[in-house]
Structures are given as C-alpha cells and as structure tokens.
Design a protein around this motif. Structure first.
Motif, PDB file in Angstrom:
ATOM      1  N   UNK A 231       0.822  -1.217   0.000  1.00  0.00           N
ATOM      2  CA  UNK A 231       0.000   0.000   0.000  1.00  0.00           C
ATOM      3  C   UNK A 231       0.854   1.265   0.000  1.00  0.00           C
ATOM      4  N   UNK A 232       2.003   1.225   0.637  1.00  0.00           N
ATOM      5  CA  UNK A 232       2.868   2.400   0.691  1.00  0.00           C
ATOM      6  C   UNK A 232       3.566   2.714  -0.613  1.00  0.00           C
ATOM      7  N   UNK A 233       3.493   1.798  -1.567  1.00  0.00           N
ATOM      8  CA  UNK A 233       4.142   1.984  -2.869  1.00  0.00           C
ATOM      9  C   UNK A 233       3.158   2.248  -4.004  1.00  0.00           C
ATOM     10  N   UNK A 234       1.877   2.153  -3.718  1.00  0.00           N
ATOM     11  CA  UNK A 234       0.866   2.229  -4.779  1.00  0.00           C
ATOM     12  C   UNK A 234       0.843   3.562  -5.516  1.00  0.00           C
ATOM     13  N   UNK A 235       1.386   4.614  -4.941  1.00  0.00           N
ATOM     14  CA  UNK A 235       1.425   5.908  -5.632  1.00  0.00           C
ATOM     15  C   UNK A 235       2.193   5.809  -6.945  1.00  0.00           C
ATOM     16  N   UNK A 236       3.125   4.857  -7.050  1.00  0.00           N
ATOM     17  CA  UNK A 236       3.858   4.655  -8.306  1.00  0.00           C
ATOM     18  C   UNK A 236       2.917   4.324  -9.465  1.00  0.00           C
ATOM     19  N   UNK A 237       1.833   3.638  -9.155  1.00  0.00           N
ATOM     20  CA  UNK A 237       0.930   3.149 -10.204  1.00  0.00           C
ATOM     21  C   UNK A 237       0.161   4.258 -10.901  1.00  0.00           C
ATOM     22  N   UNK A 238       0.164   5.448 -10.343  1.00  0.00           N
ATOM     23  CA  UNK A 238      -0.514   6.598 -10.942  1.00  0.00           C
ATOM     24  C   UNK A 238       0.378   7.359 -11.929  1.00  0.00           C
ATOM     25  N   UNK A 239       1.658   7.014 -11.968  1.00  0.00           N
ATOM     26  CA  UNK A 239       2.624   7.778 -12.770  1.00  0.00           C
ATOM     27  C   UNK A 239       2.798   7.191 -14.167  1.00  0.00           C
ATOM     28  N   UNK A 240       2.991   8.030 -15.182  1.00  0.00           N
ATOM     29  CA  UNK A 240       3.106   7.551 -16.571  1.00  0.00           C
ATOM     30  C   UNK A 240       4.506   7.018 -16.891  1.00  0.00           C
ATOM     31  N   UNK A 241       4.840   5.886 -16.293  1.00  0.00           N
ATOM     32  CA  UNK A 241       6.155   5.288 -16.493  1.00  0.00           C
ATOM     33  C   UNK A 241       6.321   4.643 -17.870  1.00  0.00           C
ATOM     34  N   UNK A 242       5.246   4.102 -18.407  1.00  0.00           N
ATOM     35  CA  UNK A 242       5.367   3.153 -19.503  1.00  0.00           C
ATOM     36  C   UNK A 242       5.095   3.758 -20.874  1.00  0.00           C
ATOM     37  N   UNK A 243       5.663   3.082 -21.869  1.00  0.00           N
ATOM     38  CA  UNK A 243       5.571   3.503 -23.269  1.00  0.00           C
ATOM     39  C   UNK A 243       4.317   2.943 -23.932  1.00  0.00           C
ATOM     40  N   UNK A 244       3.899   3.652 -24.958  1.00  0.00           N
ATOM     41  CA  UNK A 244       2.841   3.186 -25.856  1.00  0.00           C
ATOM     42  C   UNK A 244       3.341   3.442 -27.263  1.00  0.00           C
ATOM     43  N   UNK A 245       3.348   2.409 -28.078  1.00  0.00           N
ATOM     44  CA  UNK A 245       3.792   2.562 -29.462  1.00  0.00           C
ATOM     45  C   UNK A 245       5.209   3.100 -29.579  1.00  0.00           C
TER      46      UNK A 245
END
Length: 143
Positions: free
Chosen positions: A43-57
């Motif tokens: 739960x203390x790390x879930x804020x990472x999941x809101x960030x646009x880390x990943x590529x598309x195309x």
C-alpha cells in the motif's frame, strides 16, 4: 564522477521529477550489488501506479500502470509483462526525500502484487550515496 544524463530527460513529464533518476544507470550493475532488503507494505508503494512510467507505441511516458490495469486489452504488451512478472524477485528501490521508497526496477511486479492483493513485497534498497555504483559514465562510453 561524470554521469551520462538520462537519455529521455527532455521528454520526461514533470510528475516524474524526483522519481526517475536524472542520469543513465545500468540494471545489471544494480542487480549485482549486495543491498539491504526488507519487507515493505504494498500500500505504501501504490502511488507509483498513478505515474506515466510506460511507453505506448514506442513513445515513452504515455501510460500509467493503473491505466494498464483498468484497460488491459488496450495495453496488451504492458499487461502481459505485468502478468508474467516474477514476484519472487524483490523490487529495486532507493530512499527519496523524507525516506519514501522509490522504485528503480519492479513497477510491473508492484502492479501484479496489487492485482493479486499481496499486502507485502520484498525490496532491496540502494542508498543515494551509492548511485555511482550503478551510473553509466562518460568513461563507460555513455549511451
């Protein structure tokens, strides 16, 4: 040490300032280090999941992990990477400002842990003063 700047620095959204390192670093070097490990609450790390880390195309910083989880069919490559992530391996992290753990490697594992409802993950913690151990430098030829 003369570190090689992060190659996509100019494209990085400001929301990733203070999260992504501003220099190029080597994953193999990181994995080769003997680092302290500890259990951390997912739960203390879930804020990472809101960030646009990943590529598309092939375009970086376009989608967040939570977007992938919300619409797996629209992001099948990232979804497949998430579902094949091996949770036996610890996250690779460092302590940012205020002692907050920041993931260097393992966001797919974090997303999978969230999906599976795992309350705890194992994390290795790199000290900020040891960044030089993973940095790619001009002496390395840069990249």
């Amino acid at each position: 040490m003369n570190r090689v700047p992060f190659p996509l620095l100019a494209q990085r959204p400001t929301v990733l300032d203070g999260v992504l390192l501003d220099f190029h670093w080597d994953l193999e070097r990181l994995h080769s280090l003997v680092l302290p490990e500890r259990d951390v609450e997912t739960a203390g790390l879930l804020w990472h999941l809101e960030l646009p880390f990943w590529s598309v195309g092939g375009r970086p910083f376009r989608v967040s992990p939570i977007d992938v989880a919300s619409e797996p069919s629209a992001h099948s490559e990232q979804w497949e990477r998430t579902m094949s992530a091996d949770l036996r391996y610890p996250l690779e992290t460092y302590e940012g400002d205020g002692g907050r753990l920041i993931i260097l490697d393992g966001v797919h594992r974090l997303l999978k842990a969230m999906i599976e409802g795992r309350p705890v993950l194992r994390a290795r913690i790199l000290a900020v003063e040891d960044f030089d151990a993973i940095a790619v430098t001009d002496a390395d030829g840069g990249s």
